[in-house]
Design an enzyme around this catalytic site. Structure first.
Site, mmCIF file in Angstrom:
data_model
loop_
_atom_site.group_PDB
_atom_site.id
_atom_site.type_symbol
_atom_site.label_atom_id
_atom_site.label_comp_id
_atom_site.label_asym_id
_atom_site.label_seq_id
_atom_site.Cartn_x
_atom_site.Cartn_y
_atom_site.Cartn_z
ATOM 1 C CE1 TYR A 66 2.962 -6.025 20.635
ATOM 2 C CE2 TYR A 66 3.989 -4.008 21.995
ATOM 3 C CZ TYR A 66 3.401 -4.585 20.988
ATOM 4 O OH TYR A 66 3.496 -3.620 19.778
ATOM 5 N NE ARG A 69 -1.923 -6.447 19.746
ATOM 6 C CZ ARG A 69 -1.325 -5.915 18.631
ATOM 7 N NH1 ARG A 69 -0.241 -5.139 18.974
ATOM 8 N NH2 ARG A 69 -1.554 -6.440 17.560
ATOM 9 C CG ASP A 104 -3.711 -12.026 13.983
ATOM 10 O OD1 ASP A 104 -3.607 -12.928 13.353
ATOM 11 O OD2 ASP A 104 -4.667 -10.902 13.730
ATOM 12 C CG HIS A 119 3.960 -4.765 10.669
ATOM 13 N ND1 HIS A 119 2.768 -4.068 10.575
ATOM 14 C CD2 HIS A 119 4.894 -4.242 9.568
ATOM 15 C CE1 HIS A 119 2.875 -2.968 9.610
ATOM 16 N NE2 HIS A 119 4.201 -2.996 9.177
ATOM 17 C CB CYS A 127 17.430 -11.429 24.007
ATOM 18 S SG CYS A 127 18.477 -10.213 25.382
ATOM 19 C CB CYS A 130 22.370 -11.582 24.295
ATOM 20 S SG CYS A 130 21.087 -12.673 24.236
ATOM 21 C CB CYS A 151 22.920 -12.340 28.008
ATOM 22 S SG CYS A 151 21.216 -10.966 27.536
ATOM 23 C CB THR A 193 -4.630 -2.712 5.466
ATOM 24 O OG1 THR A 193 -3.771 -1.890 5.928
ATOM 25 C CG2 THR A 193 -4.818 -2.927 3.965
ATOM 26 C CG ASN A 218 -10.768 -1.730 4.323
ATOM 27 O OD1 ASN A 218 -10.036 -2.575 4.417
ATOM 28 N ND2 ASN A 218 -10.953 -0.715 4.905
HETATM 29 P P1 OAD Z 1 -6.189 -0.516 11.024
HETATM 30 O O1 OAD Z 1 -6.830 -0.625 12.286
HETATM 31 O O2 OAD Z 1 -5.330 0.814 10.625
HETATM 32 O O3 OAD Z 1 -7.168 -0.694 9.711
HETATM 33 C C1 OAD Z 1 -8.121 -1.660 9.708
HETATM 34 C C2 OAD Z 1 -9.098 -1.521 8.490
HETATM 35 O O4 OAD Z 1 -9.748 -2.545 8.115
HETATM 36 C C3 OAD Z 1 -9.843 -0.364 8.550
HETATM 37 O O5 OAD Z 1 -9.685 0.343 7.117
HETATM 38 C C4 OAD Z 1 -11.213 -0.812 8.817
HETATM 39 O O6 OAD Z 1 -12.221 -0.072 8.147
HETATM 40 C C5 OAD Z 1 -10.970 -2.216 7.896
HETATM 41 N N1 OAD Z 1 -12.069 -3.461 8.604
HETATM 42 C C6 OAD Z 1 -12.382 -3.197 9.859
HETATM 43 N N2 OAD Z 1 -13.054 -4.442 10.239
HETATM 44 C C7 OAD Z 1 -13.214 -5.238 8.696
HETATM 45 C C8 OAD Z 1 -13.774 -6.204 8.115
HETATM 46 N N3 OAD Z 1 -14.471 -7.258 8.858
HETATM 47 N N4 OAD Z 1 -13.425 -6.588 6.856
HETATM 48 C C9 OAD Z 1 -12.485 -5.636 6.040
HETATM 49 N N5 OAD Z 1 -12.182 -4.667 6.646
HETATM 50 C C10 OAD Z 1 -12.299 -4.124 7.619
HETATM 51 O O7 OAD Z 1 -5.107 -1.554 10.802
HETATM 52 P P2 OAD Z 1 -3.955 -1.939 9.815
HETATM 53 O O8 OAD Z 1 -4.069 -1.148 8.411
HETATM 54 O O9 OAD Z 1 -3.546 -3.191 9.739
HETATM 55 O O10 OAD Z 1 1.675 -2.100 13.022
HETATM 56 O O11 OAD Z 1 -2.670 -1.032 10.458
HETATM 57 C C11 OAD Z 1 -1.370 -0.842 10.162
HETATM 58 C C12 OAD Z 1 -0.405 -1.163 10.972
HETATM 59 O O12 OAD Z 1 -0.790 -0.220 11.947
HETATM 60 C C13 OAD Z 1 -0.411 -2.674 11.936
HETATM 61 O O13 OAD Z 1 0.091 -3.714 11.162
HETATM 62 C C14 OAD Z 1 -0.088 -2.041 13.181
HETATM 63 C C15 OAD Z 1 -0.444 -0.571 13.432
HETATM 64 O O14 OAD Z 1 0.287 0.368 13.916
HETATM 65 C C16 OAD Z 1 2.252 -2.545 14.011
HETATM 66 O O15 OAD Z 1 1.886 -3.103 14.763
HETATM 67 C C17 OAD Z 1 3.779 -2.390 13.497
#
Ligand code: OAD
Length: 244
Positions: A66, A69, A104, A119, A127, A130, A151, A193, A218
């Site tokens: 982290y 990140r 982010d 998320h 913490c 606590c 704590c 996503t 996407n």
């Molecule tokens: P992913 O990495 O699973 O998916 C990202 C998506 O964005 C993919 O389908 C890519 O093809 C697409 N992509 C990449 N670049 C792009 C762009 N410039 N424009 C449009 N689309 C693009 O990410 P998430 O779906 O966000 O959870 O993942 C869901 C969750 O899984 C996250 O929030 C995280 C992870 O585990 C936690 O941290 C709890």
């Protein structure tokens, strides 16, 4: 599979707009996505690092991840996709809600305020031991894990990890918005996503139950593309300003 839609979404004084974003929306800002290249970090799977079990077994490793990140995100700025959503919110006011899976903070940096960070947030810690309230934290750690000043317990990132429950208040906020949207015409748009992590990936179905017109932006067709009426293939930093 959804079809390629017209190049602009119809938005007028009657429109309620619910947006859902994922890691792809921040890709053009320089933040790696989870399931593309870079899905592994130092050969550890993301699922292992972002879990209560991973934290139990090696909190220093989780903090190193982290911290990395945080370092990456600190250097990044919102892109045209984030700005297009913030501009739409300024136009629609209470008729707009943005739900993001991203931690982010770039949507807030772009000016989004009606924002649900499903998320959690990368720059917030809490913490694990606590009841102290979550607090802003931009610190990074190379070795070891930080301790709670109040704590002496273990601090952890304020992130919803795999296997953890989402914040119930967030669902209430989304439901209240969908309830209000019955007064007008609802548009649901998901962008950047992969549609594999639930419950976020299921929000499109909920929106459809509320009669939403559904859009997906996407770079490639994700798992749940067939659930959308309109699929626009492209980068969110280019397509969102055009569509909105
Ligand atoms: P992913 O990495 O699973 O998916 C990202 C998506 O964005 C993919 O389908 C890519 O093809 C697409 N992509 C990449 N670049 C792009 C762009 N410039 N424009 C449009 N689309 C693009 O990410 P998430 O779906 O966000 O959870 O993942 C869901 C969750 O899984 C996250 O929030 C995280 C992870 O585990 C936690 O941290 C709890």
């Amino acid at each position: 599979m959804g079809k390629q839609g017209p190049m602009r979404i119809h938005i007028d004084g009657d429109t309620y707009f619910l947006a859902m974003t994922g890691a792809g929306v921040s890709a053009e800002s320089g933040i790696p996505t989870f399931r593309g290249e870079g899905g592994l970090w130092e050969n550890h799977s993301f699922e292992k690092l972002a879990s209560p079990e991973g934290f139990e077994s090696d909190p220093a490793l989780v903090w190193r991840f982290y911290s990395h990140r945080r370092r990456v995100a600190r250097e990044c700025r919102p892109n045209a996709g984030h700005h297009a959503l913030a501009a739409l919110e300024r136009r629609l006011g209470e008729r707009f809600l943005l739900v993001t899976q991203n931690v982010d903070g770039l949507h807030r940096d772009a000016g989004s305020e009606r924002l649900v960070e499903l998320h959690g947030n990368l720059f917030t810690s809490r913490c694990a031991d606590c009841a102290r309230a979550p607090f802003e934290d931009r610190a990074v750690f190379g070795n070891g894990a930080p301790r709670c000043e109040e704590c002496g317990g273990r601090l952890r990132p304020h992130i919803v990890w795999f296997g953890e429950r989402l914040n119930a208040e967030h669902f209430e906020q989304i439901e209240a918005f969908l309830g209000r949207a019955r007064r007008g015409r609802l548009v649901f748009l998901a962008a950047g996503t992969s549609g594999v992590v639930f419950p976020a990936a299921g929000l499109v179905d909920v929106a459809r139950q509320f009669g939403a017109e559904t859009w997906l932006v996407n770079v490639d067709p994700p798992e749940n593309a067939h659930r959308f009426e309109h699929f626009v293939q492209g980068r969110s930093g280019e397509e969102l300003p055009r569509l909105l």
